[in-house]
Motif scaffolding. Sequence first.
Motif, PDB file in Angstrom:
ATOM      1  N   ILE A  69       7.446  13.214   6.652  1.00 62.82           N
ATOM      2  CA  ILE A  69       6.065  13.183   6.156  1.00 62.82           C
ATOM      3  C   ILE A  69       5.663  11.732   5.895  1.00 62.82           C
ATOM      4  CG2 ILE A  69       4.592  13.800   4.193  1.00 62.82           C
ATOM      5  CD1 ILE A  69       5.096  16.181   5.908  1.00 62.82           C
ATOM      6  N   ARG A  70       4.488  11.333   6.351  1.00 61.10           N
ATOM      7  CA  ARG A  70       3.988   9.981   6.077  1.00 61.10           C
ATOM      8  C   ARG A  70       3.595   9.911   4.605  1.00 61.10           C
ATOM      9  NH1 ARG A  70       1.458  11.659  10.562  1.00 61.10           N
ATOM     10  NH2 ARG A  70      -0.574  11.782   9.502  1.00 61.10           N
ATOM     11  N   THR A  71       4.351   9.130   3.844  1.00 59.73           N
ATOM     12  CA  THR A  71       4.306   9.204   2.385  1.00 59.73           C
ATOM     13  C   THR A  71       4.041   7.854   1.749  1.00 59.73           C
ATOM     14  OG1 THR A  71       5.940  10.993   2.485  1.00 59.73           O
ATOM     15  CG2 THR A  71       5.593   9.947   0.350  1.00 59.73           C
ATOM     16  N   GLY A  72       3.221   7.858   0.704  1.00 57.96           N
ATOM     17  CA  GLY A  72       2.988   6.676  -0.117  1.00 57.96           C
ATOM     18  C   GLY A  72       3.374   6.955  -1.552  1.00 57.96           C
ATOM     19  N   LEU A  73       3.640   5.880  -2.298  1.00 53.39           N
ATOM     20  CA  LEU A  73       4.078   5.992  -3.696  1.00 53.39           C
ATOM     21  C   LEU A  73       3.197   5.139  -4.581  1.00 53.39           C
ATOM     22  CD1 LEU A  73       6.210   6.865  -5.831  1.00 53.39           C
ATOM     23  CD2 LEU A  73       7.556   4.866  -5.140  1.00 53.39           C
ATOM     24  N   MET A  86      -2.010   1.690   4.898  1.00 55.15           N
ATOM     25  CA  MET A  86      -2.001   2.850   4.006  1.00 55.15           C
ATOM     26  C   MET A  86      -2.794   4.021   4.586  1.00 55.15           C
ATOM     27  SD  MET A  86      -0.900   4.012   1.111  1.00 55.15           S
ATOM     28  CE  MET A  86      -0.444   2.674   0.017  1.00 55.15           C
ATOM     29  N   SER A  87      -3.481   3.804   5.722  1.00 53.32           N
ATOM     30  CA  SER A  87      -4.263   4.892   6.305  1.00 53.32           C
ATOM     31  C   SER A  87      -3.333   5.915   6.945  1.00 53.32           C
ATOM     32  CB  SER A  87      -5.237   4.348   7.353  1.00 53.32           C
ATOM     33  OG  SER A  87      -4.525   3.727   8.392  1.00 53.32           O
ATOM     34  N   GLY A  88      -3.801   7.167   7.014  1.00 53.00           N
ATOM     35  CA  GLY A  88      -3.053   8.202   7.693  1.00 53.00           C
ATOM     36  C   GLY A  88      -1.915   8.813   6.917  1.00 53.00           C
ATOM     37  N   LEU A  89      -1.874   8.643   5.603  1.00 53.55           N
ATOM     38  CA  LEU A  89      -0.814   9.263   4.807  1.00 53.55           C
ATOM     39  C   LEU A  89      -1.026  10.769   4.742  1.00 53.55           C
ATOM     40  CD1 LEU A  89      -0.445   6.836   1.763  1.00 53.55           C
ATOM     41  CD2 LEU A  89       1.029   6.985   3.775  1.00 53.55           C
ATOM     42  N   GLU A  90       0.069  11.491   4.749  1.00 51.65           N
ATOM     43  CA  GLU A  90       0.007  12.930   4.517  1.00 51.65           C
ATOM     44  C   GLU A  90       0.206  13.266   3.045  1.00 51.65           C
ATOM     45  OE1 GLU A  90       1.834  15.254   8.107  1.00 51.65           O
ATOM     46  OE2 GLU A  90       2.994  13.402   7.851  1.00 51.65           O
ATOM     47  N   LEU A  91       1.002  12.485   2.355  1.00 48.33           N
ATOM     48  CA  LEU A  91       1.339  12.764   0.956  1.00 48.33           C
ATOM     49  C   LEU A  91       1.365  11.475   0.162  1.00 48.33           C
ATOM     50  CD1 LEU A  91       2.447  14.599  -1.324  1.00 48.33           C
ATOM     51  CD2 LEU A  91       4.730  14.219  -0.392  1.00 48.33           C
ATOM     52  N   PHE A  92       0.761  11.504  -1.013  1.00 51.06           N
ATOM     53  CA  PHE A  92       0.859  10.384  -1.940  1.00 51.06           C
ATOM     54  C   PHE A  92       1.424  10.921  -3.242  1.00 51.06           C
ATOM     55  CE2 PHE A  92      -0.640   7.146  -4.939  1.00 51.06           C
ATOM     56  CZ  PHE A  92      -0.275   5.994  -4.250  1.00 51.06           C
ATOM     57  N   SER A  93       2.510  10.297  -3.698  1.00 54.36           N
ATOM     58  CA  SER A  93       3.202  10.719  -4.921  1.00 54.36           C
ATOM     59  C   SER A  93       2.975   9.667  -5.991  1.00 54.36           C
ATOM     60  CB  SER A  93       4.696  10.879  -4.637  1.00 54.36           C
ATOM     61  OG  SER A  93       5.408  11.254  -5.799  1.00 54.36           O
ATOM     62  N   ILE A  94       2.540  10.090  -7.187  1.00 56.59           N
ATOM     63  CA  ILE A  94       2.208   9.127  -8.230  1.00 56.59           C
ATOM     64  C   ILE A  94       2.736   9.578  -9.589  1.00 56.59           C
ATOM     65  CG2 ILE A  94      -0.073  10.140  -8.676  1.00 56.59           C
ATOM     66  CD1 ILE A  94      -1.086   7.197  -9.073  1.00 56.59           C
ATOM     67  N   GLY A  95       3.139   8.615 -10.395  1.00 52.02           N
ATOM     68  CA  GLY A  95       3.642   8.855 -11.740  1.00 52.02           C
ATOM     69  C   GLY A  95       4.700   7.825 -12.088  1.00 52.02           C
TER      70      GLY A  95
END
Length: 314
Positions: free
Chosen positions: A61-65, A1-10
């Motif tokens: 983009i390196r992205t997490g959810l 999970m390291s190095g993310l550019e964007l994290f989207s939550i909801g």
Amino acid sequence: MSGLELFSIGSWSIFDHLLRMQRLPAEGETVALDMPIAEMERIHFGDCSANIAAVAARLGIRTGLGMVVGDDFDTSGYAAHLRQLGVDLAGVEIRGGTRSGHSFNFFDAENRSFCVSHLGVAECQDDWRIPEVAIASAKALVVSEKFSHYTLGAIESAKRAGRLTAINGMVATAGQSASRFLAAADILILSRGEAADLIDRLSFSSASALLDLGPRLVVVTEGSNGSRWYQAQGEIRLPAVKTEHFVDSTGAGDSFAASVVCGLVRGWPVEQTGKFAATVASFVVEAWGCQTNLPDMDQVAERYRNHFKENLIR
């Protein structure tokens, strides 16, 4: 999970049913659907936060959810679909024995619409814990519905960590917590209707007044009329990118929001970011569903150049 550019939550509903007709019915009236029956029977992958993650990942983009979902997130193939796009799902919690929500989106030939949703497991979010590690690992956080304690904790955590923070959508539904959401947001992205609702609830005269509540940038999308960008320096109006192959606008706003944050994370100026976001959204409306026709950067750059007669500076 390291190095993310964007994290989207909801978390809202993760499955979409799309129903198009020539005009919306009056009270008590029955109207025919104007769409292929095969499309009527399809269930599309959706949810604002997941849409944003999918678009951003497709754009490199390196992205997490972050969201809480039922077993059907896996069994439907949705999780595999997002992984294939490159979305990091470490922040997604699957609650066994529960089901995710479904939304039924009704719209007509003039793109007037309404949506009814059953939220499933997303109905009650009071006991949900935010993925602190994932949030801290990212350069930027985008919050979408549901505007609950879960997403409020996420955006306030990101703000404390010095991350770029953005709100996508109907923050007015947060009620008394709306002021805390706005205070924690660097960027506020709203549709014309969402902006009007928020301005009315706050008794403001214009969207520019929202800058006094915390955001340094307020973006209001206006469909085919483009978008308005409000900053302390003043207002900028940017055009939409129109397409000859319009099918369904569901998800266009989420793709626009994802692209705005992608551009700002990359350090682009506001004008290029706005044109970029409009270009990305023009692909999404060309097919049924929110994540069916997501472009990559090369496709966006080509359409951007053809429409604006200038190169996209990456």
